[in-house]
Design a protein around this motif. Structure first.
Motif, PDB file in Angstrom:
ATOM      1  N   PRO A 102      44.733  56.350  37.679  1.00  0.00           N
ATOM      2  CA  PRO A 102      43.516  55.846  36.994  1.00  0.00           C
ATOM      3  C   PRO A 102      42.499  55.133  36.409  1.00  0.00           C
ATOM      4  CG  PRO A 102      42.976  58.469  37.165  1.00  0.00           C
ATOM      5  CD  PRO A 102      44.504  57.607  37.882  1.00  0.00           C
ATOM      6  N   GLN A 123      44.737  43.761  33.710  1.00  0.00           N
ATOM      7  CA  GLN A 123      44.349  44.457  34.191  1.00  0.00           C
ATOM      8  C   GLN A 123      43.356  45.825  33.035  1.00  0.00           C
ATOM      9  OE1 GLN A 123      48.100  46.864  34.733  1.00  0.00           O
ATOM     10  NE2 GLN A 123      48.095  47.716  32.952  1.00  0.00           N
ATOM     11  N   MET A 162      43.224  50.306  36.284  1.00  0.00           N
ATOM     12  CA  MET A 162      42.851  49.736  37.339  1.00  0.00           C
ATOM     13  C   MET A 162      42.160  48.304  37.432  1.00  0.00           C
ATOM     14  SD  MET A 162      41.351  52.431  37.917  1.00  0.00           S
ATOM     15  CE  MET A 162      39.947  52.099  38.900  1.00  0.00           C
ATOM     16  N   LEU A 163      42.021  47.460  38.418  1.00  0.00           N
ATOM     17  CA  LEU A 163      42.022  46.588  39.202  1.00  0.00           C
ATOM     18  C   LEU A 163      42.596  45.253  38.459  1.00  0.00           C
ATOM     19  CD1 LEU A 163      37.959  46.863  37.075  1.00  0.00           C
ATOM     20  CD2 LEU A 163      38.795  47.046  39.596  1.00  0.00           C
ATOM     21  N   TYR A 197      44.824  48.930  45.707  1.00  0.00           N
ATOM     22  CA  TYR A 197      42.761  49.663  45.740  1.00  0.00           C
ATOM     23  C   TYR A 197      42.454  50.440  46.820  1.00  0.00           C
ATOM     24  CZ  TYR A 197      38.475  49.578  44.259  1.00  0.00           C
ATOM     25  OH  TYR A 197      36.368  50.069  43.752  1.00  0.00           O
ATOM     26  N   PRO A 198      41.994  51.585  46.522  1.00  0.00           N
ATOM     27  CA  PRO A 198      42.193  52.567  44.793  1.00  0.00           C
ATOM     28  C   PRO A 198      43.370  52.788  43.913  1.00  0.00           C
ATOM     29  CG  PRO A 198      41.593  54.167  46.204  1.00  0.00           C
ATOM     30  CD  PRO A 198      42.348  52.842  47.215  1.00  0.00           C
ATOM     31  N   ALA A 199      43.021  51.977  42.655  1.00  0.00           N
ATOM     32  CA  ALA A 199      44.863  52.051  41.715  1.00  0.00           C
ATOM     33  C   ALA A 199      45.162  53.072  41.827  1.00  0.00           C
ATOM     34  CB  ALA A 199      44.314  51.658  40.343  1.00  0.00           C
TER      35      ALA A 199
END
Length: 489
Positions: free
Chosen positions: A282, A296, A285-286, A277-279
């Protein structure tokens, strides 16, 4: 075929050849229906048998959602609770950390937060039974505090499957077959190479070595079956995904539900964060671990998935539950990026989004990893050069090396033997034979390159009299894990 998939088969074939994969099978589901299902390449290089939707592939860790689903069935029946400590159902269960032993729950098992890192060499080509592997867990030191971090773990899923056996009275394989596969009509899925051989076409395993692929033996991993032993066809995996995309779960042969929509959604709730994180990108993510699945966001859409990597094979099973679409990619060659590329390209098409150059991005990642491997190789060659060794030579064992020959034991990992034949040193663990080349005082480079490429330093320790008393090696290479110490027998 929908217009969105025009040219998709040709793209897959180009990707397959670009990534040196002998064969793969791909399916796409939209609005709960299979809109694309095809095989590419052949079951075995040099032979004419084509890959089809009926070809069997080991799906490796994509087995894990079936194990989580099995436990969810027991939860719905009131036999099990997600958050009750495991020892209340299995009093003999022990881990190295007493806090984890006492507090570990089924939820912890399924989302990889036990504190224990992989320790895959413990089970790889091991003769131990599932229960014997479970008894070894108490001797494996954790690399993180309990519940403090995500660490992918196959042995914990073997424990989850063993718990299914304890609570249901059925072997894990029988439970999955009778409670999941048969009701759904997944009649060509199985749990062993013997069964697969009896059913028909089976894709062959390959490993990549540079720009070439080499056939490797099939791996029998039945001892950790709940973590990754299932073998299935593309057709059966489409049934599995269609079931995941049906909120009323009405796809059973008898027209009845085998799991409530509520429980199905419970398995997809994120439990612990995964990955950087950050991935890295873009669009993705998550990422989180759920119960048997990973979750995700892919380009703004919830994506539920599980990959599978096993000696010779790679797979990726995924779906977008809110869009009622999914993708299955089954392929030869372990640790291949092909399944991810094909999956993301399929979703870009189905969602009507501008394409992303996943092939180019992941090719760059692949080249970066290759450069890092080359850098490590050069470093090792420099160590050998400093000892006066030529690049291709094997140093004959000296008198001091003879003192390393013998048997060594670790309570969890078992026995390793060091041998010397005609001046060549080897360390033998389970059925793996590591070539030992000196890179320093009492220090050797241990190399295995038959089914995987493993390279690690191995160090011998001596007592005050100079006698070798133990050896240590990073059998568990994750950051924070201690080297495994084998004491001389």
């Amino acid at each position: 075929m929908p217009a969105t998939l025009a040219g998709f088969a040709e793209d897959i074939e180009r990707r397959r050849q670009d990534w040196h994969v002998p064969g793969c099978a791909v399916a796409v589901i939209e609005d709960g229906e299979v809109i694309f299902s095809r095989g590419f390449g052949s079951c075995r290089e040099g032979e004419a048998t084509p890959i089809t939707p009926k070809t069997l592939f080991p799906i490796a860790s994509a087995t894990k959602p079936f194990t989580a689903h099995s436990l969810a069935i027991l939860v719905e029946k009131g036999i099990l609770d997600w958050d009750t400590p495991l020892q209340q159902y299995w009093p003999e269960f022990r881990l190295f950390d007493p806090v984890a032993s006492n507090r570990l729950t089924v939820r912890d098992l399924l989302c990889h937060r036990s504190g224990l890192s992989r320790h895959d060499l413990l089970w790889y080509q091991s003769p131990l039974s599932r229960l014997e592997l479970m008894e070894r867990l108490r001797y494996l030191e954790p690399s993180k505090d309990f519940r403090s971090a995500y660490q992918y773990q196959n042995l914990m899923y073997a424990a989850a499957g063993y718990l299914v056996e304890r609570l249901s009275g059925l072997p894990w394989e029988t439970f999955v077959r009778e409670k999941i596969l048969q009701p759904l009509g997944m009649n060509n899925s199985c749990f062993s190479l013997r069964e697969a051989g009896e059913k028909g076409m089976l894709a062959h395993p390959y490993m990549r070595n540079g720009e070439r692929v080499t056939e490797v033996p099939f791996l029998n991993n039945e001892a950790i079956g709940p973590a990754g032993s299932m073998i299935a066809t593309l057709e059966d995996m489409c049934i599995w995904l269609r079931f995941q995309l049906q909120p009323d779960n009405s796809l059973t042969n008898a027209g009845e539900s085998i799991m409530s929509a509520y429980m199905q959604e419970e398995l997809r709730v994120p439990q612990i964060a995964v990955g950087p994180y950050p991935a890295t990108y873009p669009e993705v993510m998550l990422s989180s671990a759920a119960l048997g699945w990973f979750v995700q966001a892919y380009r703004g859409e919830r994506m539920v998935y599980h990959a599978g990597n096993l000696q010779g094979f790679s797979s990726l099973i995924s779906f977008l539950p809110d869009k009622k679409c999914g993708v299955v990619v089954l392929s030869q060659v372990d640790n291949s990026r092909l399944p991810m590329i094909v999956t993301y390209e399929a979703y870009d098409r189905v969602l009507g989004l501008l394409p992303v150059d996943w092939h180019g991005r992941l090719r760059s990642e692949d080249e970066k990893e290759a450069n890092e491997r080359q850098a490590r190789y050069r470093e090792l060659q420099e160590m050998k050069t400093s000892l006066g060794l030529h690049e291709t030579s094997i140093l004959p064992a000296k008198t001091s090396n003879q003192g390393c020959v013998g048997l060594y034991r670790h309570a969890g990992y078992g026995q390793i033997s060091v041998t010397e034949v005609e001046g060549i040193m080897h360390a033998n663990y389970n059925s793996l034979s590591f070539l030992l080349e000196p890179i320093g005082e009492n220090r050797y480079l241990a190399t295995y390159d038959e089914t995987y490429i493993l390279c690690m330093p191995m160090t011998f320790q001596t007592d005050s009299s100079g006698e070798v008393v133990s050896l240590s090696a990073p059998f568990e290479p994750v950051t924070g894990a201690k080297e495994i110490m084998f004491s001389r027998i």
